[in-house]
Write an enzyme that holds these catalytic residues in place. Structure first.
Site, short mmCIF file in Angstrom:
data_model
loop_
_atom_site.label_atom_id
_atom_site.label_comp_id
_atom_site.label_asym_id
_atom_site.label_seq_id
_atom_site.Cartn_x
_atom_site.Cartn_y
_atom_site.Cartn_z
N PRO A 13 1.01 -0.81 -0.37
CA PRO A 13 0.05 -0.20 -0.23
C PRO A 13 1.35 1.04 0.10
CG PRO A 13 -0.76 -1.98 1.70
CD PRO A 13 0.62 -1.99 1.25
N CYS A 56 0.68 5.20 0.21
CA CYS A 56 -0.69 5.90 0.48
C CYS A 56 -0.64 7.82 -0.91
CB CYS A 56 -0.45 6.92 1.73
SG CYS A 56 -1.33 6.23 3.06
N ALA A 106 -3.28 2.90 1.93
CA ALA A 106 -4.06 2.40 3.24
C ALA A 106 -6.13 3.07 2.52
CB ALA A 106 -3.52 2.89 4.09
N GLN A 159 -5.59 -2.04 1.72
CA GLN A 159 -5.47 -2.38 2.62
C GLN A 159 -6.35 -1.37 3.12
OE1 GLN A 159 -2.38 0.65 4.33
NE2 GLN A 159 -1.15 -2.02 4.79
N TYR A 181 0.12 3.36 13.32
CA TYR A 181 -2.17 3.54 12.77
C TYR A 181 -3.10 2.38 14.27
CZ TYR A 181 -0.12 6.24 9.34
OH TYR A 181 0.64 6.43 7.99
N GLY A 189 8.23 -1.11 -2.58
CA GLY A 189 7.33 0.76 -2.59
C GLY A 189 7.66 1.70 -3.58
#
Length: 364
Positions: free
Chosen positions: A23, A25, A59, A101, A183, A324
């Protein structure tokens, strides 16, 4: 066949290789409605067309309050699910599996989106919102959160369940529960952010309860054939915090209640933590969790070299690699890695075949 290009089957899903996209963002929903749009289609679609085996979308908040910023994607309503369905159809057409996610930012919610990023929380009178956590302990420089009560915690579990239902309807092949990077679920797991004295805090069993309840609810919603991942931060990089021993223990418990695969990262809970960065600096945590709990794991963290990645998979230290920033720099990383390692290059889109170099013949 290099280990990096060996297919893997998890429940009812076979993924064509072990080059996966974590994931990432994007903070790109400028309409502030959580609906993914053309940027997300092109961003994720390019990596699928570039040969990745699994592409996990960023996310994605299970509720408006769970967003990191008001520019985040969401999966709390049907309009968002319909927009995601357009994206999953394209990913599947390119031979890639798609993942989503499911996330709640907890005390790290309501911050300024990139590129508007400013220090601290977004003020309530400028579009921000109150945040929640396991305990009323603020992340460094952020607004103090409200400690969730019993009803609030059960509401979070329900939000994850409904989000999983919409993810299935949107055509995703995998769902991942975000329990990492400081988180909300990580906030419950770590004794640094969870000082509760009720059934959701104190012992490891109690601190893990929220995650286990979420996994049970999500598994019941998605059925038995769909893979369920969990992303962990294996350490807070801080004495007295969450660590790899607790991660391995909870990974085993989480597998028992329905999780299949563990995406192992680190950090995010403590802003001042000193992290020794370097190539593959987190890979040994994935190896530890995998060996200690006998669960399948992926490694992540400055792994940018195809041969390094292949060695991690071929040696059994990881079952897959999450690329990533390497994928953001080069969405065709998987095709380039196949060329470099002499692997099957059949994932090339037909539209690009005339550009495909012969294996081991000439430069990329």
């Amino acid at each position: 066949m290099p280990g990096l290009f060996t297919p893997i089957t998890i429940r009812g899903l076979t993924i064509r290789n072990r080059i996966w996209v974590p994931p990432l963002c994007q903070y790109s929903v400028t309409a502030r409605d959580g609906v993914p749009h053309d940027w997300h289609l092109v961003h994720l679609g390019a990596m699928a067309a570039g040969g990745a085996g699994l592409v996990i979308a960023e996310a994605t908040a299970v509720s408006p309050q769970g967003r990191i910023s008001d520019h985040d994607t969401g999966i709390w309503n049907d309009e968002q699910a319909a927009a995601w369905a357009r994206i999953t159809r394209f990913l599947r057409s390119q031979g890639a599996a798609s993942g989503l996610q499911l996330a709640h930012a907890g005390r790290k919610a309501s911050i300024w989106p990139e590129p508007m990023r400013r220090p601290g929380s977004q003020p309530l009178d400028e579009g921000g919102w109150p945040t929640v956590s396991a305990s009323a302990i603020a992340f460094d420089g952020y607004r103090e959160p409200l400690a969730l009560d019993e009803d609030g915690i059960l509401g979070v579990v329900e939000d994850f369940r409904l989000a999983a239902r919409r993810a299935v309807g949107a055509g995703f092949d995998v769902v991942e529960v975000h329990a990492a990077h400081g988180y909300l679920v990580h906030q419950f797991l770590s004794p640094l952010s969870n000082v509760r004295s009720d059934r959701w805090g104190g012992s490891l069993e109690n601190r893990a309860r929220l995650l286990l309840e979420i996994v049970r609810a999500v598994r019941a919603e998605i059925g038995e054939r769909m893979p369920l991942f969990v992303r962990f931060s294996a350490t807070d990089w801080t004495p007295g915090g969450w660590d790899e021993v607790q991660t391995a223990t909870v990974a085993g418990w989480t597998e028992d209640v329905g999780a299949d695969f563990f995406d192992v990262s680190t950090g995010g809970l403590v802003a001042s933590a000193e992290i020794p960065l370097g190539p593959g600096y987190q890979a040994h945590f994935a190896e530890y969790v995998g060996e200690r709990s006998d669960v399948p794991v992926s490694a992540v963290g400055r792994i940018t070299n195809a041969r390094h990645a292949d060695d991690l998979v071929s040696s059994g230290r990881a079952d897959a690699i999450m690329f990533g920033k390497a994928m953001m720099r080069d969405p065709h990383f998987a095709m380039r890695a196949a060329h470099e390692l002499g692997a099957d290059t059949s994932m090339w889109p037909r539209q690009y075949l005339r550009a495909r170099p012969e294996v081991n013949d000439g430069e990329w």
